[in-house]
Design a protein around this motif. Structure first.
Motif, PDB file in Angstrom:
ATOM      1  N   UNK A  74      13.146 -21.294  -6.241  1.00 32.83           N
ATOM      2  CA  UNK A  74      12.442 -22.049  -7.588  1.00 32.83           C
ATOM      3  C   UNK A  74      12.883 -23.688  -7.349  1.00 32.83           C
ATOM      4  N   UNK A  75      12.152 -24.362  -8.427  1.00 31.27           N
ATOM      5  CA  UNK A  75      12.185 -25.859  -8.432  1.00 31.27           C
ATOM      6  C   UNK A  75      13.205 -26.361  -9.580  1.00 31.27           C
ATOM      7  N   UNK A  76      13.732 -27.597  -9.482  1.00 31.04           N
ATOM      8  CA  UNK A  76      14.422 -27.847 -10.606  1.00 31.04           C
ATOM      9  C   UNK A  76      13.365 -29.067 -11.111  1.00 31.04           C
ATOM     10  N   UNK A  77      13.208 -28.948 -12.444  1.00 31.93           N
ATOM     11  CA  UNK A  77      12.223 -30.114 -13.315  1.00 31.93           C
ATOM     12  C   UNK A  77      13.314 -30.902 -13.980  1.00 31.93           C
ATOM     13  N   UNK A  78      13.292 -32.180 -13.909  1.00 30.88           N
ATOM     14  CA  UNK A  78      14.029 -33.180 -14.533  1.00 30.88           C
ATOM     15  C   UNK A  78      13.233 -33.881 -15.764  1.00 30.88           C
ATOM     16  N   UNK A  79      13.380 -33.586 -16.856  1.00 34.39           N
ATOM     17  CA  UNK A  79      12.586 -34.466 -17.899  1.00 34.39           C
ATOM     18  C   UNK A  79      13.588 -35.651 -18.554  1.00 34.39           C
ATOM     19  N   UNK A  80      12.938 -36.670 -18.382  1.00 36.90           N
ATOM     20  CA  UNK A  80      13.732 -38.084 -18.649  1.00 36.90           C
ATOM     21  C   UNK A  80      13.594 -38.445 -20.046  1.00 36.90           C
ATOM     22  N   UNK A  81      14.882 -38.491 -20.589  1.00 41.94           N
ATOM     23  CA  UNK A  81      15.113 -38.859 -22.043  1.00 41.94           C
ATOM     24  C   UNK A  81      15.613 -40.387 -21.952  1.00 41.94           C
ATOM     25  N   UNK A  82      15.012 -41.244 -22.627  1.00 41.87           N
ATOM     26  CA  UNK A  82      15.438 -42.699 -22.652  1.00 41.87           C
ATOM     27  C   UNK A  82      16.341 -42.800 -23.969  1.00 41.87           C
ATOM     28  N   UNK A  83      17.717 -43.203 -23.882  1.00 40.97           N
ATOM     29  CA  UNK A  83      18.541 -43.241 -24.712  1.00 40.97           C
ATOM     30  C   UNK A  83      18.928 -44.605 -25.195  1.00 40.97           C
ATOM     31  N   UNK A  84      18.451 -45.262 -26.515  1.00 41.31           N
ATOM     32  CA  UNK A  84      18.818 -46.297 -26.788  1.00 41.31           C
ATOM     33  C   UNK A  84      20.041 -46.600 -27.561  1.00 41.31           C
ATOM     34  N   UNK A  85      20.836 -47.608 -26.908  1.00 40.19           N
ATOM     35  CA  UNK A  85      22.216 -47.925 -27.316  1.00 40.19           C
ATOM     36  C   UNK A  85      22.178 -48.727 -28.736  1.00 40.19           C
ATOM     37  N   UNK A  86      23.196 -48.489 -29.677  1.00 47.08           N
ATOM     38  CA  UNK A  86      22.714 -49.052 -31.092  1.00 47.08           C
ATOM     39  C   UNK A  86      23.479 -50.683 -30.759  1.00 47.08           C
ATOM     40  N   UNK A  87      22.780 -51.594 -31.514  1.00 47.92           N
ATOM     41  CA  UNK A  87      23.448 -52.920 -31.488  1.00 47.92           C
ATOM     42  C   UNK A  87      24.465 -52.947 -32.608  1.00 47.92           C
ATOM     43  N   UNK A  88      25.726 -52.717 -31.630  1.00 47.70           N
ATOM     44  CA  UNK A  88      26.950 -52.511 -32.403  1.00 47.70           C
ATOM     45  C   UNK A  88      27.594 -53.939 -32.556  1.00 47.70           C
ATOM     46  N   UNK A  89      27.318 -55.030 -31.756  1.00 45.09           N
ATOM     47  CA  UNK A  89      27.763 -56.365 -31.595  1.00 45.09           C
ATOM     48  C   UNK A  89      26.720 -57.387 -32.086  1.00 45.09           C
ATOM     49  N   UNK A  90      27.296 -58.399 -32.606  1.00 46.52           N
ATOM     50  CA  UNK A  90      26.315 -59.598 -32.367  1.00 46.52           C
ATOM     51  C   UNK A  90      25.586 -60.036 -31.151  1.00 46.52           C
ATOM     52  N   UNK A  91      26.523 -60.045 -30.062  1.00 44.89           N
ATOM     53  CA  UNK A  91      25.894 -60.235 -28.781  1.00 44.89           C
ATOM     54  C   UNK A  91      24.748 -59.254 -28.353  1.00 44.89           C
ATOM     55  N   UNK A  92      24.949 -58.077 -28.630  1.00 44.86           N
ATOM     56  CA  UNK A  92      23.996 -56.845 -28.367  1.00 44.86           C
ATOM     57  C   UNK A  92      22.799 -57.203 -29.210  1.00 44.86           C
ATOM     58  N   UNK A  93      22.969 -57.553 -30.472  1.00 47.59           N
ATOM     59  CA  UNK A  93      21.724 -57.892 -31.399  1.00 47.59           C
ATOM     60  C   UNK A  93      20.893 -59.046 -30.739  1.00 47.59           C
ATOM     61  N   UNK A  94      21.762 -60.029 -30.468  1.00 47.57           N
ATOM     62  CA  UNK A  94      20.966 -61.212 -29.859  1.00 47.57           C
ATOM     63  C   UNK A  94      20.195 -60.954 -28.748  1.00 47.57           C
ATOM     64  N   UNK A  95      20.715 -60.109 -27.979  1.00 51.00           N
ATOM     65  CA  UNK A  95      19.844 -59.390 -26.596  1.00 51.00           C
ATOM     66  C   UNK A  95      18.634 -58.798 -26.975  1.00 51.00           C
ATOM     67  N   UNK A  96      18.747 -57.993 -27.991  1.00 44.73           N
ATOM     68  CA  UNK A  96      17.782 -57.464 -28.594  1.00 44.73           C
ATOM     69  C   UNK A  96      16.688 -58.351 -29.092  1.00 44.73           C
ATOM     70  N   UNK A  97      16.875 -59.072 -29.937  1.00 42.04           N
ATOM     71  CA  UNK A  97      16.269 -60.197 -30.557  1.00 42.04           C
ATOM     72  C   UNK A  97      15.391 -60.976 -29.416  1.00 42.04           C
TER      73      UNK A  97
END
Length: 310
Positions: A269-292
């Motif tokens: 048999x084969x193995x099928x890999x299904x990709x799931x993009x997981x988005x991290x929360x903007x938990x810091x001011x710097x992270x929010x700034x980067x998202x903006x």
């Protein structure tokens, strides 16, 4: 003795196909197996289900039973054999018969050896030599054992007697596969050979992998930057981790194949890999700034093409 409606016991119609009867038996056997079921009547229900399947899986036995059932008998109704049933086929009570099946079953089919209508010989008489009944059981194995093979400990009870067997599981075994152990069923009569043990494989759920036939499916979480820029990641398989390329611009739900990485076999048999993009929360001011900043930089609309839909 009481009449047993084997169709009602399995929850199928009288016109059910052999495959429908088999599926119903497998489902109920898994539910009421004494080793896993929490139902208070699991053991008696398991025996009753096995007896019903034994009667209906064989076309000849089923035809004999259907002939009798056409007389209008109902489940639990006090049963008297018809005059042409065959002398001696009647049972003395409503308990379990010699074979571990009910007296009703043994009366209908003549006990071990399957005599049927008009014969009426029960096992145990002088000069009777009969092969023991086959026994059916379910064995639950984990996915790594199914992949690599190994030894599984199986406890048996009921008609086969209480015992424990160490069963060798072949590599690449799949859900629903039957493993036959010759001579491990019920003992024969009058020096007759023992029956066989048929074990139906049930695969235990795995926390990472889902199995479909010989193919294996894995959901792989990745970070947004890995999806956008591409990455080379280590991916778990049943045979160990392998490296896999994630192309730049990969979206959630993309399916990629690792050839031959499923369950082994003549055609692996084969193995099928299904990709799931997981988005991290903007938990810091710097992270929010980067998202903006990313929002301002990109003219990306994930909902483009949906205009005009109601």
């Amino acid at each position: 003795m009481q009449f047993k409606d084997y169709y009602k016991i399995l929850g199928v119609e009288s016109g059910a196909s052999s495959d429908e009867i088999k599926r119903a038996y497998r489902k109920l056997a898994r539910k009421y197996h004494p080793d896993v079921s929490k139902e208070p009547d699991a053991e008696s229900r398991f025996k009753e289900i096995g007896e019903a399947y034994e009667a209906l899986k064989d076309p000849e036995k089923r035809a004999q039973y259907d002939q009798l059932r056409q007389g209008g008998w109902r489940q639990g109704q006090e049963f008297r054999p018809p005059p042409d049933w065959g002398a001696g086929a009647q049972s003395a009570g409503d308990g379990q018969g010699f074979s571990g099946f009910s007296d009703f079953f043994e009366s209908l089919f003549g006990g071990i050896g399957g005599a049927g209508f008009g014969n009426g010989r029960r096992p145990g008489g002088a000069g009777v030599r009969a092969r023991g009944r086959d026994v059916h059981a379910t064995v639950e194995i984990d996915l790594p054992t199914a992949y690599a093979g190994g030894v599984q400990r199986l406890s048996l009870g009921g008609g086969a007697g209480s015992r424990t067997l160490n069963v060798r599981i072949p590599a690449g075994v799949t859900e629903g596969r039957q493993i036959r152990l010759s001579g491990q069923g019920e003992p024969g009569m009058g020096g007759g050979p023992a029956g066989d043990l048929y074990m139906e494989v049930r695969l235990k759920p795995h926390r990472l992998f889902e199995v479909q036939g010989r193919d294996v499916h894995l959901t792989l979480p990745i970070a947004p930057w890995e999806a956008a820029l591409g990455a080379r990641l280590s991916v778990p398989t049943l045979g160990g981790k392998v490296e896999m390329n994630i192309p730049a611009g990969t979206s959630s739900g993309k399916r990629m194949r690792l050839k031959g990485r499923g369950l082994p076999g003549k055609t692996p048999g084969d193995q099928y890999v299904i990709v799931k993009v997981v988005v991290p929360a903007a938990e810091s001011a710097r992270a929010r700034e980067l998202y903006e900043a990313l929002k301002a930089e990109q003219s990306f609309d994930p909902r483009s093409g949906m205009e005009g839909l109601s």
